[in-house]
Design an enzyme around this catalytic site. Structure first.
Site: not given
Lengths: 546, 474
Positions: A515-517
């Site tokens: 999850d790049h967040r």
């Protein structure tokens, strides 16, 4: 005289803003055009002015709250001394004593006929598909005896009857969707039971999609179309609610349907318990798919484009139901919420292969066999201890990152019905042998459709293994609300030149989708390198085992 | 070579033609198949022509009975030219049917004249005098409607032994008519025939007229007026047979176990309508039809065959044109991928007797059955309404039923002038989940019949202005 100051239009297409801070407090006198609050919208912080002068009476939101355009932010009194009537909103909220007019009187214990309802089947599970009946009218059943198999979420569950009796009436057919709380069967108490159940009680009608017909029939005396028109409420289509206890305007009912909100589950905030447009909109926001607590809650606004094919006999249409529907919703939710990225690498696994070979016999003595999956899981846990953000969730609603100090490892299982993810709970506290046994057991029951809902809930990270089928790399979809998924692929031989000699070594590919967040690319790369170091040197992993 | 369409609608009644227009609006290549006339029963031999006759005879009756009191004298009396009246009635139907034709053309809908029969779930044949052609479509909408029920011994010839279709075409005023069936169709026709001077005998099997169709209090007002007008009503009476005699017909009626004879010139049989589930070879497409002839449909009006929908009378009760039209729009939108279901709280029902009866929502009995144990019930009479008095139409009342706890409006039943128009306000209120205060506090224009709605709402609260109220429901 009180004046409500509302959040004005802040720009084209801006429908809401986050309250950053108040610039006034109750009791303050404000002039017209004086800024009263800072609101963050889109990317800019805006000062909201008061259109009129007055004394601040009431602040309606807290910092961090999201305020919709048009919502009342504060109430201003003409002067400090005036007794101000409460705002309309408050009066409205206080009025509805409309406790649901009459909760359909359940069959009394003393009566001869009992309605057996579909019980709660797990957190967030609101309905299930009736797979088959295990009893038929006339059968005697004991308390706790299974009466039906119901497919819910991803598992088939046996539904027991809480009381004994003789089966009088089955209310659904195989393949129908049954809502939690709706009557599945009626039981007659003992021999000689008199009063047969009158018609379905009002409460049950709400669940029966054909109720609209029943209504007509009642209203126009010719009961021609009995409740036979069992609705095939498929896909995201909610059954009609006009005949339910829910009070809402046609436009609100339509809005709820379009937004995928089950209006029957909402408490109305309007007069006499009306479900308002705002109730639906806020249910949409509240049941947002991003809450870590209710990952599977329905309510995701999934676009529903139609498909018009070339038609004719070249196509066949079947309802999107059951597990496939659930998978479709989950995948779409995950891709919608999580910005995915994948990093890939190759591990030399001669040592791990040798280790597994050496343990085979030992495992057999203990009545199981060892696969690579539990070994990979152990390496994953050891690596997560170094990088705890891989074992986390984002609670978007609360704006928090939740780090989990327990390790529940999901593993993707391919079953005849579709993808299922059973969970090894507290995998860090189990031996490789124990995990092996559990994987074998869960996999078998997953294939048979016999997993319980709890056995598929609460994973903190998931491993997917498609090595046995094929493929070199993939980009798996994260099992929301987790933040990462590890992919493992088949073991292959690869030629390498070592010490001037051509040699075959065993390699296995791994992917880490994150999850790049929460996880940056470099962090994922480091994570995968650290993980592969453990796979390549199982001894290192073993000495880390707690 | 078969013609190909996205959507083919079978039947161009108020459900079918509306479905076709909405489909075309949504961009589908659409055709509608009709074997008889555009607009179906409603426009041609049902709602519209009967209302034309009712309007004309209503005016006649007023001229005969009210004008003198108002000081309007017609010299030489009023003469009814029945042939001209029927011609005018037909022109009204033709105008409406022509309008439908224009609309279909305007939206590019292909109209196929002929009788449709399914061959498969994707193909029909359309038979006409010009031959048989094959038509294929991705979606079919079955809107084939219903037809009058015939009873043994009374085979329709539509001249002497008639359904409503034949009765609407009488071009002379019949002297004596026996009406078998005291439902709304029978009573609408009875009302206007009586005004033309016909001796009318209504033969009803049950103990009351309009039984179970409308609020019993409302039915009573109409029955009183029929009695006053001289309509002979036989209750608990069963028509057993008829025979032609020299001066007309003798209908044998069993009443209280004894046979009686009703003499008449024409016999009108209006005992109900049956869905045309036995037509169009639905079986060939695999469409499930129940034992009464209704096509089984779900909340989206989809049949058991994925690409086939059914709407209107064929898809279940109530058999009313406005319900069919609503379903027509609904189905076209479902086909277009919109998330629509049949989700109406109420389908209003209107009976065009004298006075009219209209209802929406629940009756008292239905409300109680649905768990509303405490009710507020009121009646506001048209006799207390200025406009009704000035129209000389004071028979009837507006009755409102609300939940006592929440004050949410549950049902409205009107018997009186323009009940058919007034009921729309009630439908909207019920769909919107209105409370009786919402109706009472909305300003209604004066002097209108609409004020009765406001006052009936006030009456449920115990304070209607134009009647003296004792405390209600206390």
């Amino acid at each position: 005289m009180a004046t409500d100051v509302k959040l004005p239009e802040l720009g084209e297409g801006v429908t809401e803003g986050e309250l950053v801070k108040w610039l006034v407090k109750p009791g303050d006198s404000v002039k017209a055009d004086q800024p009263i609050a800072e609101v963050l919208t889109d990317k800019a912080t805006v000062e909201v002015p008061s259109p009129v002068a007055g004394v601040v009476k009431d602040l309606k939101f807290k910092s961090g709250d999201v305020v919709k355009v048009g919502a009342t932010m504060i109430t201003l009194a003409a002067d400090a001394g005036s007794a101000v009537a409460p705002t309309g909103a408050k009066a409205g909220a206080a009025a509805p004593t409309a406790s649901a007019p009459q909760a359909a009187a359940p069959a009394t214990g003393g009566g001869k006929v009992q309605d057996i309802k579909l019980p709660e089947l797990g957190e967030g599970v609101t309905e299930g598909e009736l797979v088959k009946w295990l009893v038929k009218p006339g059968d005697s059943v004991k308390a706790d005896q299974a009466i039906a198999e119901v497919l819910t979420d991803k598992a088939t569950v046996e539904v027991p009857t809480p009381v004994a009796g003789v089966v009088k009436d089955l209310k659904f057919k195989s393949g129908e969707v049954v809502k939690v709380g709706s009557t599945m069967i009626t039981l007659e108490g003992g021999a000689g039971a008199a009063a047969p159940a009158p018609q379905a009680p009002a409460g049950a009608q709400r669940e029966v999609p054909a109720s609209a017909h029943a209504n007509f029939a009642a209203a126009h005396s010719a009961p021609v179309q009995a409740a036979s028109a069992a609705t095939v409420a498929t896909g995201g289509i909610f059954p009609p609610v006009a005949d339910s206890k829910v009070l809402a305007t046609p436009a609100t009912r339509r809005l709820a349907r379009e937004m995928g909100v089950d209006i029957n589950s909402l408490g109305g905030s309007g007069l006499a318990g009306r479900v308002t447009r705002e109730d639906v909109l806020s249910a949409k926001g509240g049941a947002a798919p991003v809450s870590a607590k209710a990952p599977a809650a329905p309510g995701m606004s999934i676009p529903k484009p139609s498909y018009q094919g070339p038609a004719g006999a070249a196509e066949e249409r079947v309802p999107l139901v059951g597990i496939r529907k659930k998978i479709a919703e989950n995948m779409q939710r995950s891709k919608h919420v999580i910005p995915h990225f994948t990093i890939m690498d190759e591990a030399k696994v001669d040592a791990m292969v040798a280790m597994r070979e050496s343990l085979k016999e030992h495992a057999e003595k203990h009545g199981t066999k060892i696969t690579y999956l539990p070994i990979v899981m152990k390496a994953l846990i050891a690596t997560i201890r170094e990088f705890p953000m891989f074992n986390a969730s984002i609670d978007d609603a609360a704006g928090e990152i939740v780090y989990k100090k327990y390790f529940n490892l999901g593993f993707a299982a391919d079953t005849p019905n579709g993808l299922v993810v059973p969970v090894i709970k507290n995998a860090d506290q189990k031996s490789i042998l124990e995990i092996s046994k559990e994987i074998l057991d869960l996999s078998k029951r997953a294939r048979d459709g016999k997993l319980k809902p709890d056995e598929m809930k609460g994973a903190t990270i998931t491993v997917t293994n498609i090595g046995s089928i094929g493929g070199t790399y993939a980009t798996p979809v994260i099992n929301h609300p987790e933040v990462a998924i590890l992919g493992m692929y088949k073991i292959d031989e690869k030629p390498v030149i070592k010490d001037g000699q051509l040699k075959a070594i065993k390699v296995m590919n791994y992917t880490m989708t994150a999850d790049h967040r929460l996880i940056d690319g470099a962090v994922a790369a480091r994570f995968l390198a650290a993980f592969i170091a453990r796979i390549e040197n199982p001894g290192k992993m073993l000495v880390e085992l707690i | 070579m078969a013609q190909n369409f996205d959507v083919v609608v079978i039947g161009a009644g108020p459900g079918g033609y509306v479905a076709a227009i909405r489909s075309a609006q949504l961009g589908f290549k659409t055709a509608v198949v009709e074997r008889e006339f555009l607009g179906g029963v409603c426009l041609n031999v049902g709602c519209i022509p009967s209302k034309a006759m009712i309007t004309a005879t209503h005016l006649l009756h007023k001229a005969q009975h009210g004008f003198k009191e108002m000081g309007l004298n017609i010299k030489g009396g009023i003469d009814v030219d029945m042939k001209q009246l029927v011609k005018w009635k037909q022109s009204v139907s033709d105008k409406m049917s022509g309008g439908v034709s224009q609309l279909l053309k305007g939206y590019g809908v292909t109209v196929l004249k002929g009788e449709a029969e399914f061959k498969t779930s994707k193909e029909i044949t359309v038979k006409s005098s010009a031959g048989t052609e094959s038509v294929q479509a991705k979606y079919f909408i079955v809107a084939t409607g219903s037809r009058p029920i015939e009873i043994p011994g009374f085979k329709f010839d539509e001249k002497d032994i008639c359904s409503s279709t034949g009765a609407l075409a009488f071009d002379t005023i019949p002297k004596r008519v026996a009406v078998i069936g005291g439902g709304y169709i029978g009573l609408e026709i009875s009302s206007y025939l009586r005004k033309l001077g016909t001796e009318v005998t209504v033969i009803e099997a049950q103990a009351s007229l309009l039984a179970g169709v409308v609020d019993p209090d409302c039915a009573q007002i109409v029955v009183r007026k029929l009695n006053k007008a001289g309509v002979n009503i036989m209750y608990g009476a069963k028509a057993k047979g008829q025979k032609k005699v020299k001066d007309g017909y003798e209908v044998t009626v069993e009443i209280n176990g004894k046979d009686e004879v009703v003499k008449c010139d024409k016999i009108l049989v209006t005992v109900g309508r049956r869905p045309n589930g036995d037509q169009a070879n639905l079986k060939a497409a695999g469409i499930a039809v129940d034992e009464r002839g209704f096509v089984k449909v779900d909340a989206q009006r989809r049949t058991n065959v994925q690409n086939i929908f059914a709407i209107g009378d064929i898809a279940g009760q109530p058999m009313l044109a406005h319900k069919a039209s609503h379903e027509g729009v609904l189905v076209a939108e479902v086909i277009a991928g919109q998330n629509r279901v049949y989700d109406a709280k109420t389908v209003p029902a209107v009976v065009f007797t004298d006075p009219e009866i209209a209802s929406a929502g629940m009756t008292e009995a239905e409300a109680k059955a649905k768990g509303h144990t405490d009710l507020l019930v009121s009646r506001f009479p048209f006799a207390a309404n200025g406009r009704a008095v000035s129209m000389m139409e004071t028979d009837g009342f507006v009755k409102m039923i609300a939940d006592k706890k929440t004050h949410v409006l549950l049902g409205v039943h009107i018997v009186g002038p323009e009940a058919s128009n007034l009921i729309s306000e009630a439908v909207l209120a019920i769909e919107m989940g209105a409370r009786i205060e919402d109706l009472a506090l909305s300003i209604h224009p004066h002097p209108t019949l609409g004020e009765t709605m406001m006052e009936a709402a006030e009456a449920t609260l115990g304070h209607a202005i134009h009647i003296i109220q004792k405390p209600l429901n206390k």
